[in-house]
Design a protein around this motif. Structure first.
Motif, PDB file in Angstrom:
ATOM      1  N   CYS A  69       0.800  -1.224   0.000  1.00  0.00           N
ATOM      2  CA  CYS A  69       0.000   0.000   0.000  1.00  0.00           C
ATOM      3  C   CYS A  69       0.831   1.271   0.000  1.00  0.00           C
ATOM      4  CB  CYS A  69      -0.948   0.017   1.200  1.00  0.00           C
ATOM      5  SG  CYS A  69      -2.020  -1.426   1.279  1.00  0.00           S
ATOM      6  N   CYS A  90       2.458   3.428  -4.512  1.00  0.00           N
ATOM      7  CA  CYS A  90       1.955   4.487  -5.389  1.00  0.00           C
ATOM      8  C   CYS A  90       1.736   5.795  -4.658  1.00  0.00           C
ATOM      9  CB  CYS A  90       0.635   4.072  -6.013  1.00  0.00           C
ATOM     10  SG  CYS A  90       0.731   2.513  -6.895  1.00  0.00           S
ATOM     11  N   HIS A  91       1.466   5.709  -3.388  1.00  0.00           N
ATOM     12  CA  HIS A  91       1.211   6.939  -2.642  1.00  0.00           C
ATOM     13  C   HIS A  91       1.734   6.796  -1.236  1.00  0.00           C
ATOM     14  CE1 HIS A  91      -2.114   4.657  -0.974  1.00  0.00           C
ATOM     15  NE2 HIS A  91      -2.674   4.530  -2.151  1.00  0.00           N
ATOM     16  N   MET A 134      -9.267   1.140  -6.533  1.00  0.00           N
ATOM     17  CA  MET A 134      -7.882   1.262  -7.000  1.00  0.00           C
ATOM     18  C   MET A 134      -7.545   0.149  -7.981  1.00  0.00           C
ATOM     19  SD  MET A 134      -5.780   2.591  -3.655  1.00  0.00           S
ATOM     20  CE  MET A 134      -6.499   1.377  -2.573  1.00  0.00           C
TER      21      MET A 134
END
Ligand code: HEC
Length: 121
Positions: free
Chosen positions: A44, A47-48, A70
């Motif tokens: 998790c 990507c961010h 997502m």
């Protein structure tokens, strides 16, 4: 001698701190260190920022919805069922719905009289 006085110092402290406030967090990501946290960290944060996760809160359904969203629109990979369960268990347990964010409505008996109410008669 030493351990005894140490215990005397720590025991009252332990009673003062509410359960859960002890939760240790990972300095890199801020994730609560508990079963499953490494799975979440590995899946998790690609990507961010992990902050996007830790600043969110929701029920299991909501977390699953975000993950599906997502997967369908943001290129998130599919998880084996066991991995997804680990992730959802972890998120629901540690980033569950915020309590008291919105109070339930008052029962009618506790509401003030409505002065504009028309009596049908
Ligand atoms: C393949 C890339 C990718 C991965 C991996 C990923 N996400 Fe996301 N996620 C995104 C994108 C893109 C956004 C939208 C970011 C934005 O709005 O700035 C997002 C947004 C979010 C949001 C905010 C949703 C909202 O309602 O605003 C949350 C919460 C979230 N991700 C949680 C997770 C969790 C939990 C995982 C691990 C299971 C994860 N993300 C893994 C791409 C990813």
């Amino acid at each position: 001698m030493f351990t005894r006085s140490l215990r005397r110092l720590l025991l009252p402290l332990a009673l003062l701190v509410p359960l859960g406030a002890w939760a240790e967090t990972d300095p890199d990501t801020g994730f609560v260190i508990a079963p499953g946290w490494e799975t979440v960290k590995n899946n998790c944060t690609a990507c961010h920022s992990s902050k996007l996760v830790t600043q969110n809160a929701g029920s299991r359904n909501r977390w699953q919805y975000v993950i599906r969203w997502m997967q369908e629109t943001q290129g998130l990979w599919q998880f084996p069922a066991e991995t997804e369960k680990t992730i959802l268990d972890y998120l629901t347990e540690h980033y569950g719905p915020k309590e008291g964010a919105r109070r339930p409505p008052l029962p009618p008996s506790m509401m003030p009289k409505n002065p504009y109410k028309q009596s049908s008669g």
